[in-house]
Design an enzyme around this catalytic site. Structure first.
Site, PDB file in Angstrom:
ATOM      1  N   LYS A  42       0.853  -1.303   0.184  1.00  0.00           N
ATOM      2  CA  LYS A  42       0.048  -0.158   0.165  1.00  0.00           C
ATOM      3  C   LYS A  42       0.899   1.097   0.046  1.00  0.00           C
ATOM      4  O   LYS A  42       0.408   2.209  -0.428  1.00  0.00           O
ATOM      5  CB  LYS A  42      -0.965   0.055   1.230  1.00  0.00           C
ATOM      6  N   LYS A  87      21.033 -14.991 -28.366  1.00  0.00           N
ATOM      7  CA  LYS A  87      19.774 -14.837 -27.662  1.00  0.00           C
ATOM      8  C   LYS A  87      18.716 -14.754 -28.547  1.00  0.00           C
ATOM      9  O   LYS A  87      18.721 -13.702 -29.512  1.00  0.00           O
ATOM     10  CB  LYS A  87      19.789 -13.645 -26.614  1.00  0.00           C
ATOM     11  N   GLY A 144      22.721  -4.670 -33.694  1.00  0.00           N
ATOM     12  CA  GLY A 144      23.074  -3.912 -34.891  1.00  0.00           C
ATOM     13  C   GLY A 144      24.776  -3.918 -34.977  1.00  0.00           C
ATOM     14  O   GLY A 144      25.177  -4.067 -36.102  1.00  0.00           O
TER      15      GLY A 144
HETATM   16 MG   LIG Z   1      15.523  -7.160 -27.665  1.00  0.00          MG
HETATM   17 MG   LIG Z   2      -4.848  -3.012   3.880  1.00  0.00          MG
END
Ligand SMILES: [Mg+2]
Ligand SMILES: [Mg+2]
Lengths: 404, 404
Positions: B91, B166, B353
């Site tokens: 909260k 990757k 790149g």
């Molecule tokens: Mg990416």
């Molecule tokens: Mg609460």
């Protein structure tokens, strides 16, 4: 089939068209203009499109702003929220002053989401409460408190006629009130109160622990009799909520708590909008009730945003069951007319201090809310109703009232 | 046993002490001062404490700022990240201009987290690369591309001598390159390149789909031969990553992608700090390599923050294996000396790149990075090294070089 993402961009140079093109290409096919025609033909079904670019009024601190809408072809992602959010606001979330305002899903994609299992209608059936706002109470004190204390608090909240009682969202598995004892003790208090009043609030038990143990814990809680679950969805993941909702054995309403969402929604320049995150996406993922900061407390959410959340949770334009908006914080019986005016009848009036802080105790606090609702729905002002309701009178004397 | 949370608070009235007390009590026992002595004795073990309050220099736009540290007793939460984040920034994340800067875990709590399964040492063993930065390549184009295209791109990246390749993080289950075909095809290309070079990069396959199906999918990918997994942790959840890492059958390195994290970290007033979210917490949850925006690209992360992320991932003050920092974006071979000066040797040089855009193609791009690293580590400048390395010479001619 697409998802159309709408973004708010801050840019002092106002280069919104350029940004839009960069997003549309960069987040889909990667490059476009210099590709050979044959490749363009193959990639066309995957290419993002700029749907709209619109400059709007400057920010409060004088920076130019634009709204950009980009269409992402369905061929590019699987129909789950992690894939859709990674695509539409993954690396883009790291790309400067850009905020995700809305996601618009085409019908076929929407069909892959179930929405709330119960929704407003189902929760009303479980509580037996129709044609009025529901009332929910929060435990006054949970951490460090014993089972006896929990029993006592539950008894008094139930005697007050509330429709739901929720665990504190920061109550986790603990030595004093472990799940396996907390649920039966809470239910026993509710049964005791029901002998007097005939009223049985739904006890929303906090579902906690490691993600890959949640389903088991939810089923344990349900076997113990838990009639509803409270879930801190934003420290787990939207898709985790969806996985719980979709499990056929987890067949109780789920209350989504907004804990941690402020980390994602509070900035005017970054993150995700409240109506999208707490409204549309929680409904899609299957929350039956959604708590969010009210526009009335000391740290209020701007009213417009709270109304937009409620709108997103209930609009018939979405093909899902409606979810209950639960504006929270700063709520006492004197707010009832304001709440009904702002949020209507299909809402939950949620209070902690506004129930436990009643001079006559929690049962009087709950009863004051019920009387206030009756009064407003029968056309009275709260002052008028208080003439025949001592609980309400004392609540108004304690906290005042907001006239509408 | 505690977690100490440090927050950055913006408050024009400078009421930092008051705020600190409110947090310490409000997020733990709820109330304190007016409690009877007996209750205080019972609750003492649960009461939050103010550890430090310190005003710091104003924000750039002239608002007073303070750093507040609060200690949260371990009795109040289970030792999982959802519970700890809900407690320390649940909260509270909704409570105005407050940002979570750090979480400090006492030793006993740290023991409940395993950290990376492989870490820097383990990944070096798998790649056979010691005493130098690793090089990682990203597919140039993935969406809408065929298996043949994937094979081709993989072959050329592998021939260039990179240590890892990757998947694009926005590549999901799709008709053209489904997981069950993409993994074998990628591995076949790597095997083909290995016949020529002896080099076998780790292919980091994107792990996607619904949360409760992830473990199954990860195991399928591993059975197909995937030697590493890429994971968009922030659209799933930190604890989801931890659950994957802790599964004994998911025994490959995991690369955490920062997609969506910008929604949580970008604001100076709200959300969570980068060193905590991308550094400390990802390491605790078990990421072996962590990608984050470099300080060099067009939308750069401030250098100080990137160094703090790298520090958090590798500091010996944490009882976990070190994780590889992977600064990403804007990286070409001419950056190599700068990268090594900023991030040292225990890092991954990550380029898309900067590899595919080499005038002689991806293999030359990868080779240029390897040559640049050799040059820097043997004490040469990049210009000197380029005299004997045509690949590097052409890279410097294309992108320039950053002198250190
Ligand atoms: Mg990416
Ligand atoms: Mg609460």
């Amino acid at each position: 089939m697409t998802v159309i993402a709408q973004y708010l961009v801050h840019d002092q140079n106002g280069e919104f068209e350029k940004k839009a093109e960069k997003i549309a290409i960069g987040l889909t096919v990667g490059s476009w203009t210099d590709l050979p025609e044959l490749e363009k033909a193959q990639l066309l079904a995957h290419k993002g499109e700029v749907v709209e670019v619109r400059e709007i009024e400057e920010s409060a601190d004088g920076v130019r702003r634009g709204l950009i809408s980009i269409s992402f072809p369905a061929a590019n992602y699987s129909f789950d929220l992690p894939a859709i959010l990674t695509t539409t606001f993954g690396k883009l979330s790291l790309d400067g002053s850009i905020k995700l305002i809305d996601l618009h899903f085409s019908n076929e994609i929407q069909r892959h989401f179930k929405g709330p299992r119960f929704g407003i209608q189902g929760v009303r059936e479980l509580t037996g409460a129709y044609d009025r706002p529901l009332v929910m109470s929060i435990f006054k004190a949970a951490i460090g408190r014993s089972l006896d204390s929990l029993h006592e608090q539950m008894l008094h909240q139930a005697l007050g006629g509330v429709d739901l009682v929720k665990d504190d969202e920061i109550l986790f598995e603990n030595e004093l009130t472990p799940l396996e004892q907390r649920v039966p003790v809470g239910l026993a208090a509710i049964a005791e109160a029901a002998e007097e009043t005939g009223n049985r609030p739904l006890y929303a038990v906090n579902l906690t622990g490691k993600t890959f143990e949640l389903k088991e814990r939810a089923k344990t809680a349900i076997e113990l009799g838990a009639p509803a679950l409270l879930f801190n969805v934003f420290t787990y993941g939207l898709d985790v909520l969806q996985g719980l909702r979709e499990d056929p054995e987890i067949d109780v309403p789920i209350l989504a708590h907004p804990a941690f969402s402020g980390a994602i929604t509070s900035s005017s320049r970054y993150g995700v909008s409240n109506p999208l995150l707490l409204g549309k996406l929680l409904r899609m993922a299957g929350a039956d009730l959604v708590l969010f900061p009210s526009p009335y407390g000391s740290v209020a959410m701007p009213k417009q945003e709270t109304l937009q959340i409620a709108q997103a949770l209930r609009t018939a334009e979405e093909p899902y069951a409606q979810a209950f908006p639960v504006p929270s914080a700063g709520i006492h019986p004197g707010m009832t007319a304001q709440l009904i005016e702002d949020f209507g009848i299909d809402t939950v009036i949620n209070a902690g201090g506004g129930i436990h802080g009643h001079p006559e105790g929690a049962s009087a606090g709950g009863a004051a809310f019920r009387e206030a609702i009756d009064g407003v729905l029968s056309g009275q002002t709260l002052e008028e109703k208080a003439e025949s309701s001592l609980n309400l009178r004392k609540a108004l004397d304690t906290w005042g009232l907001i006239k509408v």
